[in-house]
Design a protein around this motif. Structure first.
Motif: not given
Length: 188
Positions: A37-39, A60-69, A71-76, A81-88
């Protein structure tokens, strides 16, 4: 504790671990896999407190990945849970954090200027030498080229010493200027 025979403990402060015995700084990361999750991702990234910036590239890489995670989410909601496409990609990132415990940074000894006897330009020249010494360590450890380094100073006196081609200096100044020039040219 017997300082003569006991193994000295490590000192942990704000996420940074100091091994008193070897006088090295290292990092410890939680091995616990938290919910996706975001939290929890933000909590994992921020659990590495690094006031000196040693692990900034990793964070920095972790923060960039979090930003990507995010973006596509419409949930606030921070607990959805965050998008499965970035889980791996996130799980690989968490796994790589555990390599931080292998990083050991030798603590540097501080230099204190004497209370009298030297003028400010001499101190500035000494600090320029310290910068070159640090660059030499970085060059060796990171396998960089001398040309990759650039130094900055607002001391016109030091810049004048380093760029002078024909002027003769007192021994103190000449030794330090030659030390600097052995590593880099005036243009650096």
């Amino acid at each position: 504790m017997d300082l003569g025979s006991d193994v000295l403990p490590t000192q942990r402060t704000l996420g940074v671990v100091w091994d008193i015995e070897s006088d090295e700084i290292n990092f410890q990361v939680s091995k616990e896999m938290k919910p996706y999750t975001r939290r929890e991702i933000l909590s994992m990234i921020n659990s590495l407190f690094d006031p000196l910036g040693f692990v900034s590239p990793v964070k920095l890489r972790g923060n960039v990945l979090l930003r990507e995670m995010m973006q596509p989410s419409s949930s606030t909601n921070w607990d959805d849970p965050l998008p499965e496409s970035l889980r791996e990609q996130w799980e690989n990132k968490v796994e790589s954090l555990h390599y931080l415990k292998e990083i050991k940074i030798s603590r540097m000894k501080a230099k204190v200027a004497p209370s009298h006897g030297h003028a400010i330009p001499r101190f500035e020249l000494c600090f320029a030498v310290v910068a070159v010494e640090l660059a030499e360590v970085a060059k060796e450890q990171l396998h960089l080229k001398k040309e990759d380094f650039h130094f900055y100073s607002d001391s016109r006196v030091v810049l004048g010493y380093i760029s002078a081609e024909t002027r003769r200096f007192h021994v103190y100044v000449a030794n330090r200027v030659s030390r600097i020039r052995a590593f880099c040219g005036p243009e650096q």
